[in-house]
Design a protein around this motif. Structure first.
Motif, PDB file in Angstrom:
ATOM      1  N   LEU A  97     -32.241 -17.678 -51.997  1.00  0.00           N
ATOM      2  CA  LEU A  97     -31.885 -16.706 -53.030  1.00  0.00           C
ATOM      3  C   LEU A  97     -30.528 -17.127 -53.585  1.00  0.00           C
ATOM      4  N   ARG A  98     -30.523 -17.556 -54.851  1.00  0.00           N
ATOM      5  CA  ARG A  98     -29.312 -18.122 -55.436  1.00  0.00           C
ATOM      6  C   ARG A  98     -29.013 -17.454 -56.780  1.00  0.00           C
ATOM      7  N   PHE A  99     -27.730 -17.162 -56.998  1.00  0.00           N
ATOM      8  CA  PHE A  99     -27.253 -16.641 -58.267  1.00  0.00           C
ATOM      9  C   PHE A  99     -26.183 -17.594 -58.795  1.00  0.00           C
ATOM     10  N   ASP A 100     -26.390 -18.125 -59.997  1.00  0.00           N
ATOM     11  CA  ASP A 100     -25.413 -19.000 -60.657  1.00  0.00           C
ATOM     12  C   ASP A 100     -24.674 -18.203 -61.722  1.00  0.00           C
ATOM     13  N   TYR A 101     -23.328 -18.240 -61.665  1.00  0.00           N
ATOM     14  CA  TYR A 101     -22.508 -17.430 -62.557  1.00  0.00           C
ATOM     15  C   TYR A 101     -21.924 -18.275 -63.685  1.00  0.00           C
ATOM     16  N   SER A 102     -21.679 -17.636 -64.814  1.00  0.00           N
ATOM     17  CA  SER A 102     -21.106 -18.335 -65.960  1.00  0.00           C
ATOM     18  C   SER A 102     -19.602 -18.565 -65.795  1.00  0.00           C
ATOM     19  N   ALA A 103     -18.987 -17.902 -64.833  1.00  0.00           N
ATOM     20  CA  ALA A 103     -17.562 -18.092 -64.516  1.00  0.00           C
ATOM     21  C   ALA A 103     -17.407 -17.948 -63.002  1.00  0.00           C
ATOM     22  N   ASN A 104     -16.299 -18.457 -62.476  1.00  0.00           N
ATOM     23  CA  ASN A 104     -16.063 -18.319 -61.043  1.00  0.00           C
ATOM     24  C   ASN A 104     -15.903 -16.850 -60.658  1.00  0.00           C
ATOM     25  N   VAL A 105     -16.639 -16.454 -59.634  1.00  0.00           N
ATOM     26  CA  VAL A 105     -16.575 -15.089 -59.125  1.00  0.00           C
ATOM     27  C   VAL A 105     -16.065 -15.152 -57.693  1.00  0.00           C
ATOM     28  N   ASN A 106     -14.904 -14.553 -57.474  1.00  0.00           N
ATOM     29  CA  ASN A 106     -14.267 -14.569 -56.156  1.00  0.00           C
ATOM     30  C   ASN A 106     -14.103 -16.004 -55.647  1.00  0.00           C
ATOM     31  N   GLY A 107     -13.828 -16.909 -56.607  1.00  0.00           N
ATOM     32  CA  GLY A 107     -13.540 -18.293 -56.255  1.00  0.00           C
ATOM     33  C   GLY A 107     -14.733 -19.219 -56.181  1.00  0.00           C
ATOM     34  N   ALA A 108     -15.921 -18.753 -56.531  1.00  0.00           N
ATOM     35  CA  ALA A 108     -17.115 -19.597 -56.460  1.00  0.00           C
ATOM     36  C   ALA A 108     -17.972 -19.403 -57.705  1.00  0.00           C
ATOM     37  N   SER A 109     -18.669 -20.453 -58.110  1.00  0.00           N
ATOM     38  CA  SER A 109     -19.525 -20.387 -59.306  1.00  0.00           C
ATOM     39  C   SER A 109     -20.949 -19.950 -58.975  1.00  0.00           C
ATOM     40  N   PHE A 110     -21.267 -19.779 -57.708  1.00  0.00           N
ATOM     41  CA  PHE A 110     -22.606 -19.328 -57.318  1.00  0.00           C
ATOM     42  C   PHE A 110     -22.554 -18.716 -55.929  1.00  0.00           C
ATOM     43  N   THR A 111     -23.582 -17.956 -55.613  1.00  0.00           N
ATOM     44  CA  THR A 111     -23.818 -17.490 -54.243  1.00  0.00           C
ATOM     45  C   THR A 111     -25.224 -17.916 -53.852  1.00  0.00           C
ATOM     46  N   GLU A 112     -25.408 -18.288 -52.581  1.00  0.00           N
ATOM     47  CA  GLU A 112     -26.703 -18.777 -52.132  1.00  0.00           C
ATOM     48  C   GLU A 112     -26.923 -18.421 -50.678  1.00  0.00           C
ATOM     49  N   ASN A 113     -28.102 -17.891 -50.393  1.00  0.00           N
ATOM     50  CA  ASN A 113     -28.485 -17.578 -49.017  1.00  0.00           C
ATOM     51  C   ASN A 113     -29.873 -18.135 -48.741  1.00  0.00           C
ATOM     52  N   ALA A 114     -30.038 -18.767 -47.600  1.00  0.00           N
ATOM     53  CA  ALA A 114     -31.329 -19.340 -47.214  1.00  0.00           C
ATOM     54  C   ALA A 114     -32.329 -18.230 -46.914  1.00  0.00           C
ATOM     55  N   ARG A 115     -33.593 -18.477 -47.255  1.00  0.00           N
ATOM     56  CA  ARG A 115     -34.702 -17.579 -46.902  1.00  0.00           C
ATOM     57  C   ARG A 115     -35.726 -18.315 -46.035  1.00  0.00           C
ATOM     58  N   ASN A 116     -36.121 -19.515 -46.416  1.00  0.00           N
ATOM     59  CA  ASN A 116     -36.993 -20.367 -45.598  1.00  0.00           C
ATOM     60  C   ASN A 116     -38.226 -19.638 -45.083  1.00  0.00           C
ATOM     61  N   TYR A 117     -38.911 -18.932 -45.969  1.00  0.00           N
ATOM     62  CA  TYR A 117     -40.134 -18.238 -45.599  1.00  0.00           C
ATOM     63  C   TYR A 117     -41.222 -19.244 -45.214  1.00  0.00           C
ATOM     64  N   ASP A 118     -42.144 -18.796 -44.378  1.00  0.00           N
ATOM     65  CA  ASP A 118     -43.322 -19.570 -43.999  1.00  0.00           C
ATOM     66  C   ASP A 118     -44.540 -19.050 -44.747  1.00  0.00           C
ATOM     67  N   ASP A 119     -45.528 -19.927 -44.992  1.00  0.00           N
ATOM     68  CA  ASP A 119     -46.822 -19.457 -45.485  1.00  0.00           C
ATOM     69  C   ASP A 119     -47.414 -18.503 -44.450  1.00  0.00           C
ATOM     70  N   ALA A 120     -48.176 -17.519 -44.922  1.00  0.00           N
ATOM     71  CA  ALA A 120     -48.685 -16.484 -44.010  1.00  0.00           C
ATOM     72  C   ALA A 120     -50.129 -16.132 -44.368  1.00  0.00           C
ATOM     73  N   TYR A 121     -50.850 -15.628 -43.374  1.00  0.00           N
ATOM     74  CA  TYR A 121     -52.256 -15.244 -43.550  1.00  0.00           C
ATOM     75  C   TYR A 121     -52.405 -13.721 -43.518  1.00  0.00           C
ATOM     76  N   ILE A 122     -53.407 -13.251 -44.280  1.00  0.00           N
ATOM     77  CA  ILE A 122     -53.809 -11.845 -44.247  1.00  0.00           C
ATOM     78  C   ILE A 122     -55.309 -11.806 -43.952  1.00  0.00           C
ATOM     79  N   PHE A 123     -55.711 -11.009 -42.958  1.00  0.00           N
ATOM     80  CA  PHE A 123     -57.110 -10.882 -42.564  1.00  0.00           C
ATOM     81  C   PHE A 123     -57.575  -9.458 -42.888  1.00  0.00           C
TER      82      PHE A 123
END
Length: 409
Positions: free
Chosen positions: A286-312
């Motif tokens: 989940l990543r947000f890219d900003y048009s200006a530095n926000v709190n010293g950073a131009s983006f925020t990013e957090n890993a999600r790494n979901y797996d494929d899943a089954y529904i029965f």
């Protein structure tokens, strides 16, 4: 503490979005099919075949429209790790997933249709006082799919269909920001999104007693461009949060491959079995890219790494009288969220769904469907923090009543 948190849940109301299925998928595409455990890939589901299997739409013999809606009221319970053991309960707004389908027989072999439905969404409100407020205060995710569809009867027993999907929606995310000392700020991100995809299917009915189907709903990348940001920070640090900053983001709505079988042992009884594989591995971050530095950073990013899943899924419908049909079903939905990646936006776990429904024919042209779905997600504890999540224990349940109308012309 455990008894208190479970009592709150069992006496609570419905969960919107994040308790309905793995991740932020919402499986509420038809009141008739909800009553049958949300099966439908291997049977003719009437106008709702636009969603479940466009190939089966070629078997629909009459022009018609279907409209339905489900009411969702929700709660999620949270308990912080010991020694604090702090508890919180989300205060989610009413959710109203809906569906509309219309089909028209262009000729004996060709059927065209239009579907408008809401297969993904989430609405979670934790407030600004809980101990996970720096991860999330509120999240609203909306996605509406608009799907023109064509279906062709290749032979008397075989049909193929495909629909083009145009998705519109948006995201609103609010969270608190830790600052110097005891000071806190707040950020709100709000933006519209759109994406495209397809929904295709094949339907085969070799005899009056059995039918099979295969469907594929593609991934849809919902892209937000130049979304709005609003910061609320003390004057001493306001320069680190420039006004007028915009953001770009992308959220994948995963693909789904389903295979289904329909069994009709008698003229009155229909049994449906579906297995689906949801391509959640597309949600890596989940990543947000900003048009200006926000709190010293131009983006925020957090890993999600979901797996494929089954529904029965399994469901049935019994024709009690010429006018009244009784339905029941169940499904088991495996979570795509790995240990270490549980977040308050989607505190997901393996889920059991139980459903029931009725269909009543009012006249030759008009019928009504009513459904009820209960979902119980396993209690889940995650003490790590690989993805910006909030360590602790989460538990969710859901109840989803719905009603739909069908009109033939």
């Amino acid at each position: 503490m455990k008894s208190k948190i479970l009592a709150l849940l069992l006496g609570g109301t419905l969960l919107s979005g994040s308790a309905m299925a793995g991740g932020y998928q919402v499986n509420l595409a038809s009141q008739r099919q909800i009553g049958m455990g949300h099966t439908g890939t291997g049977i003719v589901t009437g106008n709702a075949s636009i969603f479940f299997n466009p190939g089966a739409m070629s078997q629909v013999r009459e022009n018609g429209v279907t409209i339905g809606a489900t009411g969702l009221i929700s709660k999620i319970a949270y308990r912080a790790p010991e020694p604090s053991g702090t508890e919180a309960m989300s205060d989610n707004p009413l959710g109203t997933p809906f569906n509309f389908y219309g089909t028209y027989k262009a000729d004996d072999l060709l059927t065209v249709g239009l579907g408008v439905y809401t297969p993904f969404g989430s609405s979670v409100n934790w407030g600004s006082d809980w101990n996970g407020r720096f991860g999330l205060n509120e999240l609203t995710l909306q996605a509406i799919f608009i799907q023109p569809t064509v279906s062709y009867q290749l032979t008397e027993k075989l049909g193929f269909g495909v629909g083009f999907v145009y998705a519109i929606g948006g995201v609103n995310l609010q969270r608190s920001i830790p600052l110097q000392g005891q000071e806190e700020g707040r950020v709100e991100l709000d933006g519209g999104a759109s994406g495209i995809g397809i929904n295709a299917g094949i339907f085969f009915k070799p005899s009056e007693k059995i039918s099979v189907g295969l469907s594929y709903r593609s991934k849809v990348d919902m892209k937000v461009e130049e979304g709005d940001t609003e910061f609320n920070a003390p004057a001493s640090v306001a320069g680190r949060f420039p006004a007028g900053t915009t953001f770009d983001a992308e959220l994948p709505l995963p693909s789904t491959v389903s295979i289904g079988v329909g069994i009709m042992p008698t003229e009155k009884l229909t049994i449906a079995i579906d297995v689906s594989r949801v391509g959640w591995s597309a949600y890596e971050k989940l990543r947000f890219d900003y048009s200006a530095n926000v709190n010293g950073a131009s983006f925020t990013e957090n890993a999600r790494n979901y797996d494929d899943a089954y529904i029965f899924r399994i469901g049935g419908e019994y024709k009690l009288t010429e006018a009244l049909n009784l339905r029941a079903g169940a499904y088991y939905d495996n979570t795509p969220v790995e240990d270490g990646y549980l977040t308050p936006e989607t505190p997901d776990a393996n889920a059991l769904g139980l459903s029931a429904g009725i269909g009543y024919t009012l006249s030759e042209k008009l019928s009504i469907d009513a459904s009820f779905l209960y979902i119980n997600k396993e209690e889940r504890t995650d003490l790590s923090n690989k993805s910006g999540g909030i360590a602790g224990t989460y538990k969710s349940v859901a109840y989803a009543p719905g009603i739909g109308l069908n009109y033939k012309f």
